[in-house]
Design an enzyme around this catalytic site. Structure first.
Site, PDB file in Angstrom:
ATOM      1  N   SER A 193      14.554  22.289 -15.426  1.00 32.89           N
ATOM      2  CA  SER A 193      13.284  23.110 -15.675  1.00 32.89           C
ATOM      3  C   SER A 193      13.763  24.341 -16.186  1.00 32.89           C
ATOM      4  O   SER A 193      15.094  25.198 -15.938  1.00 32.89           O
ATOM      5  CB  SER A 193      12.767  23.493 -14.336  1.00 32.89           C
ATOM      6  OG  SER A 193      11.880  24.493 -14.455  1.00 32.89           O
ATOM      7  N   GLU A 222       9.518   9.005 -16.761  1.00 32.42           N
ATOM      8  CA  GLU A 222       8.105   9.650 -17.022  1.00 32.42           C
ATOM      9  C   GLU A 222       7.576   9.254 -18.281  1.00 32.42           C
ATOM     10  O   GLU A 222       6.472   8.779 -18.542  1.00 32.42           O
ATOM     11  CB  GLU A 222       7.936  10.978 -16.527  1.00 32.42           C
ATOM     12  CG  GLU A 222       8.418  11.274 -14.992  1.00 32.42           C
ATOM     13  CD  GLU A 222       8.426  12.699 -14.686  1.00 32.42           C
ATOM     14  OE1 GLU A 222       7.954  13.177 -13.791  1.00 32.42           O
ATOM     15  OE2 GLU A 222       8.592  13.671 -15.720  1.00 32.42           O
ATOM     16  N   LYS A 277      15.799  22.268 -10.256  1.00 26.32           N
ATOM     17  CA  LYS A 277      15.383  20.959 -10.737  1.00 26.32           C
ATOM     18  C   LYS A 277      16.041  20.297 -11.441  1.00 26.32           C
ATOM     19  O   LYS A 277      16.840  20.545 -12.202  1.00 26.32           O
ATOM     20  CB  LYS A 277      13.975  21.382 -11.368  1.00 26.32           C
ATOM     21  CG  LYS A 277      12.846  21.881 -10.818  1.00 26.32           C
ATOM     22  CD  LYS A 277      12.184  21.015  -9.947  1.00 26.32           C
ATOM     23  CE  LYS A 277      11.306  20.005 -10.405  1.00 26.32           C
ATOM     24  NZ  LYS A 277       9.981  20.299 -10.584  1.00 26.32           N
ATOM     25  N   HIS A 289       0.794  -1.142   0.048  1.00 24.89           N
ATOM     26  CA  HIS A 289       0.096  -0.071   0.070  1.00 24.89           C
ATOM     27  C   HIS A 289       1.001   1.363  -0.132  1.00 24.89           C
ATOM     28  O   HIS A 289       0.581   2.435   0.725  1.00 24.89           O
ATOM     29  CB  HIS A 289      -0.772   0.147   1.262  1.00 24.89           C
ATOM     30  CG  HIS A 289      -1.694  -1.112   1.426  1.00 24.89           C
ATOM     31  ND1 HIS A 289      -2.961  -1.806   0.853  1.00 24.89           N
ATOM     32  CD2 HIS A 289      -1.302  -2.405   2.069  1.00 24.89           C
ATOM     33  CE1 HIS A 289      -3.406  -2.766   1.235  1.00 24.89           C
ATOM     34  NE2 HIS A 289      -2.099  -3.331   2.088  1.00 24.89           N
TER      35      HIS A 289
END
Ligand code: ARG
Length: 457
Positions: free
Chosen positions: A278, A291, A284, A157
């Site tokens: 970024s 992704e 970043k 979980h």
């Protein structure tokens, strides 16, 4: 340049021509088309259906076309009017060698030809998929070997559950990708029958030797029913389905890498070469590749669904709908092959933060089961032990402590059976060490798993 102008009085409409053409994408299997034609012509000559001289002219001409395509001397641009790769190759051959070229298509239809080309092409891609899976498996095995004692929390979980090791965690992915490789082999085994000689669907009146062409093209034999031979796209659906499972596995691993790479976890650090920045936030370093692998899973599933839908209403035998099997399949193959290579590279360059992982495992009561097991060892029934440790956890949460930070006196308030040996029993090291059942994270069990994995590689 059409292969079928004879019975027509008018030119095809321009848009019809554009809508109908497939050369813009089936040029991808030009080599396979030529290889199939060489086998067909060789067989025709061996069977005396065309003369030996024509056979030689054809095969030599085809070899030159293949060579010229490879070197760039010949390209598809100049021939925008060819309908598909089959017309292109036959047309170019006839331009070059004259009448003999017109004999190549004896006893053949584009229906069995395209069925053959696609099978030859997919067979090559299956081999390439296997190869890339093997490379990824080798990379994973390397991590397994390096990290048998790197303790980390295991999750259920997405909540910290019990301690495990990084080696064990990656061992799970090894199994997944190993099954994926098995699926590729399985698909190859089932599809490896040659459709050439099926003609349009009803075979041919020429005394073809289908066994010979099958052998020349490394098939296990010829297909058994000529109608099925030109209508079957099952193997492609199986391949797309196996690719979907691969991409699903890659996506799950990507998701974990993304989580592990967050500022909150910092279990891993992605290499600069596999990250992006970024345009506005200078701090970043984003896991874009992970992704994208996760994101592209949608299009791979989509192509599987697309082909299933294309096929579902088709009456036997060939229908032009089946030309739609190609672009989606090509895109799915490209996507999965790239993803496999990128994942292997990303893993190879990734740094694991052992200290963060171990600290995280210690901090989240992942040893609570072991504390309960300790009490059971001292004669407490498991259900009672579970309740006692639950209360201890509650207290620790209040005081911001972990279980092993409670003193023996404090522990004894909850159960008199606690002794000093409890600290050893619930240390991360012994929590792992005790789990040596086959397939478990204990170092001995893991060594055995690694040995077996290495042998399977
Ligand atoms: N481009 C076609 C395809 O991909 C080749 C087969 C054409 N056959 C035909 N009967 N029109 O399916």
């Amino acid at each position: 340049m059409k292969l079928w102008g004879g019975r027509f009085k008018k030119q095809t409409d321009r848009l019809v021509q554009e809508f109908n053409e497939s050369l813009s994408f089936d040029r991808r299997f030009a080599e396979q088309d030529i290889r199939g034609s060489i086998a067909h012509a060789t067989m025709l000559a061996d069977c005396g259906i065309i003369s030996r001289e024509d056979g030689t002219r054809i095969t030599e001409g085809l070899r030159e076309i293949a060579e010229d395509l490879r070197s760039g001397k010949l390209n598809f641009q100049s021939s925008a009017d060819y309908e598909d790769i089959h017309s292109f190759v036959e047309g170019t051959l006839t331009e070059r060698i004259g009448d003999a070229g017109k004999r190549l298509h004896t006893g053949r239809s584009r229906n069995d030809q395209v069925a053959l080309d696609m099978k030859l092409y997919i067979r090559d891609e299956l081999t390439e998929t296997e190869r890339r899976l093997s490379q990824l498996l080798a990379e994973i095995l390397h991590i397994m070997e390096e990290h048998t004692d790197t303790v980390m929390p295991g999750f259920t979980h997405l909540q910290k559950a019990q301690p495990t090791t990084l080696s064990h965690h990656f061992g799970a992915y090894f199994e997944m990708f190993l099954r994926d490789r098995e699926r590729m082999r399985d698909c190859r085994r089932r599809m490896n029958l040659c459709p050439l000689g099926a003609g349009a669907f009803a075979g041919t009146t020429y005394p073809l030797d289908r066994a010979e062409t099958a052998k020349l093209l490394d098939f296990d034999g010829a297909t058994r029913n000529s109608m099925d031979s030109v209508s079957d796209r099952d193997y492609l659906i199986e391949y797309l389905s196996a690719l979907s499972v691969v991409q699903m596995h890659l996506s799950r691993l990507s998701e974990e890498i993304i989580i592990w790479n967050t500022n909150e976890y910092r279990f891993v650090e992605l290499d600069d070469s596999y990250s992006t920045g970024s345009s506005i936030m200078p701090q970043k370093k984003n896991p874009d590749i992970a992704e994208l692998i996760r994101g592209k899973t949608g299009r791979v599933y989509g192509h599987l669904m697309g082909l299933l839908t294309t096929m579902k209403g088709l009456p036997l035998a060939y229908n032009k709908d089946m030309q739609e099997d190609k672009e989606g399949a090509f895109d799915a193959i490209d996507t999965v092959l790239d993803s496999l290579q990128l994942m292997a590279g990303m893993l190879a360059a990734m740094k694991f933060n052992r200290v963060r992982m171990e600290r995280s495992a210690s901090g989240g009561f992942t040893n609570a089961t072991d504390a309960a097991d300790y009490l059971v060892g001292k004669g407490v029934p498991f259900r009672d032990a579970h309740g006692i440790v639950g209360q201890l956890v509650l207290r620790c949460l209040d005081e911001g402590k972990s279980l092993d930070e409670l003193s023996l006196e404090e522990l004894k308030q909850y159960s008199p059976v606690f002794e000093t040996d409890v600290y050893e029993a619930i240390s991360m090291k012994s929590c792992i060490e005790k789990r040596n059942t086959k397939g478990g994270p204990g170092v001995a069990a893991m060594r055995e798993e690694i040995e077996e994995s290495r042998a399977l590689l």
